[in-house]
Design an enzyme around this catalytic site. Structure first.
Site, short mmCIF file in Angstrom:
data_model
loop_
_atom_site.label_atom_id
_atom_site.label_comp_id
_atom_site.label_asym_id
_atom_site.label_seq_id
_atom_site.Cartn_x
_atom_site.Cartn_y
_atom_site.Cartn_z
N GLY A 186 42.43 35.91 32.47
CA GLY A 186 43.70 36.53 32.83
C GLY A 186 43.76 36.72 34.33
N GLY A 189 39.66 39.17 35.46
CA GLY A 189 38.55 38.97 34.54
C GLY A 189 38.86 38.06 33.35
N GLU A 190 38.05 38.21 32.34
CA GLU A 190 38.06 37.28 31.22
C GLU A 190 38.45 37.96 29.93
OE1 GLU A 190 34.14 35.50 31.54
OE2 GLU A 190 34.95 33.73 30.55
N VAL A 191 39.02 37.19 29.01
CA VAL A 191 39.34 37.75 27.69
C VAL A 191 38.39 37.12 26.66
CG1 VAL A 191 41.12 38.13 25.96
CG2 VAL A 191 41.75 37.96 28.37
N ASP A 305 56.00 41.58 34.51
CA ASP A 305 55.36 40.26 34.47
C ASP A 305 55.62 39.58 33.12
OD1 ASP A 305 53.98 38.13 35.52
OD2 ASP A 305 51.99 38.94 35.10
#
Ligand SMILES: *[C@@H]1O[C@H](CO)[C@@H](O)[C@H](O)[C@H]1NC(C)=O
Ligand SMILES: *[C@@H]1O[C@H](CO)[C@@H](O)[C@H](O)[C@H]1NC(C)=O
Ligand SMILES: *[C@@H]1O[C@H](CO)[C@@H](O)[C@H](O)[C@H]1NC(C)=O
Ligand SMILES: *[C@@H]1O[C@H](CO)[C@@H](O)[C@H](O)[C@H]1NC(C)=O
Length: 475
Positions: A186, A189-191, A305
């Site tokens: 995202g 960081g990471e999902v 967003d």
């Protein structure tokens, strides 16, 4: 501490290296270990960040944080691995102790009472240990073993707090999740997909650098009464450190179909599928935008967003709005927004004309909602192109794919959207299908350059739901 008036603090990333807090704010001083090096951050803390309980104390090994309450009190530079904090005045420690202990004790008591109600027997044990929150974290009885996520979330919605699970329950859940696979990156960081008690959950992992974004998103998700079937279901926030690195987690429901962007790339949709998706997206946005007055009320929230990558598709064929990290809340009593806003956040491709040419009036909260509506129109366009009518549909494309480069600049977008006043093309064949005709009309009315002429989310929702009714009557 008593009610504290506005303070001046040292701030690394501010003009003049100075920031000013609101009343009830604090000066913040922190040092954390990032890639093996100490990185100090000094700035102002807002009252809501103060309330969040995470900024004013460090984790065990890799970060140290201090809040203080006099002008420029965060001037000193903190270091890790020194036994005594240089800020160690008795007063400072008392404040620190109060900040940590009072809320955690209250929580412990609340949790213990909750557990008592269910498990009479274990009560005595829990009570004995309720003094140490860290120890409590390891106590699985906090979250009764037979409960699944659905029940916990249901408990939380009916328990009256209306905002989220108690902090310690959130931590207990977060710390017993087993990560399975990375499913995407995202903005921060990471999902990951994780498992908790046999169920899938999504875990968004922020780096220590993005602590504020993590906190902000958790805070927005825990806004009272935000829960809605078309807004991503938040489960827990946790900050944990493994001895060399702080990880900040945000745990939510997991939706295996992924984002609307991914879904539309791979699938076409029927007219009914399209209507259900459009209706649920509009319902989610209408709920976000709506102010509910009263003690159990909800402030109006603007997303800032909206795009197909920030909407997830559920197995049931409906959608949820996700990624609330840039959202802003409106305080209608004071007509103010809860955080200082930077006007050009969000994704450039989806920015409304008034954001691109910088004419947006940020003193008017409606302006943020109207910018969301413009982006909603673009999402509807992506969706409607994939609607298959008598075997005819279009390929998946992002809005303005034919007019701007892949990673467009604000300048690229402004030229197309403001100067040339172009909008995505609405194909003629949409006129021959009632639902697509209505979708086309909605899009045009979301895209007006004059933002006050655009539809509201509630109006979009009603118009789409009328299409459903008409179709049902015809059937
Ligand atoms: C920065 O410092 C100058 C000179 O002291 C002052 O005039 C100006 O207002 C300051 N700006 C901010 C944002 O504090
Ligand atoms: C802690 O986590 C970081 C980042 O995931 C990793 O690089 C590091 O090896 C971990 N350290 C320990 C002691 O597990
Ligand atoms: C709005 O601001 C006022 C004054 O600062 C405050 O008392 C009130 O609690 C705020 N309302 C919300 C919903 O945050
Ligand atoms: C924008 O639209 C509103 C509502 O339709 C209208 O009252 C207003 O005059 C318009 N403004 C401009 C500059 O056209």
């Amino acid at each position: 501490h008593d009610v504290v008036a506005a303070l001046k603090c040292v701030c690394h990333l501010c003009a003049n290296h100075t920031c000013e807090t609101e009343a009830e704010g604090a000066c913040w001083n922190s040092v954390m270990l990032i890639d093996g090096r100490e990185e100090a951050v000094k700035s102002c803390l807002s009252p809501s960040e103060m309330k969040g309980q995470v900024f004013c104390y460090g984790s065990r090994h890799v970060s140290k944080r201090n809040c203080c309450f006099t002008d420029f009190c965060n001037n000193e530079t903190l270091h890790l691995h020194t036994e005594r904090s240089s800020e160690g005045s008795v007063w400072g420690q008392l404040v620190l102790a109060a900040v940590i202990l009072v809320p955690s004790c209250l929580l412990c008591v609340a949790v213990v009472l909750g557990v008592c109600a269910v498990h009479h027997q274990r009560c005595i044990h829990s009570k004995a240990r309720a003094q140490d929150p860290e120890e409590l974290l390891d106590d699985q009885s906090l979250v009764s073993p037979e409960k699944g996520l659905k029940e916990l979330i249901c408990d939380m919605s009916t328990s009256g707090s209306g905002s989220g699970l108690p902090l310690l329950v959130q931590r207990t859940i977060a710390r017993t999740i087993v990560l399975q696979e990375s499913i995407g990156k995202g903005r921060f960081g990471e999902v990951w997909r994780g498992r908790w008690r046999g169920e899938d959950v999504a875990v968004k992992i922020f780096s220590s650098r993005d602590e504020r974004s993590w906190f902000r998103e958790a805070e927005i998700y825990q806004t009272i009464m935000l829960r809605h079937e078309n807004i991503l279901g938040f489960i827990a926030a946790d900050n944990k450190d493994n001895g060399s690195w702080t990880q900040l987690w945000l745990v939510s429901e997991y939706h295996e179909y992924g984002s609307l962007f991914d879904y539309l790339n791979r699938h076409t949709v029927s007219v009914d599928d399209m209507i259900i998706l459009a209706l649920s997206i509009a319902s989610g946005l209408a709920h976000l935008h709506m102010e509910i007055v009263g003690t159990q009320g909800k402030p109006a929230i603007a997303h800032r967003d909206i795009k197909s990558k920030n909407i997830l598709v559920k197995k049931s064929g409906t959608a949820v709005i996700a990624d609330l990290g840039l959202a802003v809340k409106h305080n209608s009593t004071t007509n103010t927004i809860d955080i200082p806003v930077n006007h050009r956040v969000g994704t450039k491709r989806y920015m409304a004309p008034e954001i691109l040419d910088d004419t947006i009036n940020m003193n008017n909260f409606e302006a943020f909602k109207r910018a969301d509506i413009y982006a909603l129109g673009l999402v509807f366009w992506e969706l409607a192109r994939r609607c298959s009518v008598r075997g005819l549909f279009e390929d998946f494309q992002l809005p303005y794919h034919d007019l701007v480069p892949c990673d467009p600049s604000v300048e690229d977008m402004r030229r197309v959207v403001c100067d040339q006043k172009l909008r995505p093309n609405i194909p003629n064949q949409w006129q021959s299908c009632e639902a697509l005709r209505v979708m086309g009309k909605i899009m045009r009315e979301c895209w007006y350059a004059n933002s006050s002429a655009r539809l509201t989310a509630l109006r979009v929702k009603k118009t789409v739901s009328q299409v459903t009714v008409i179709r049902e009557v015809k059937d």
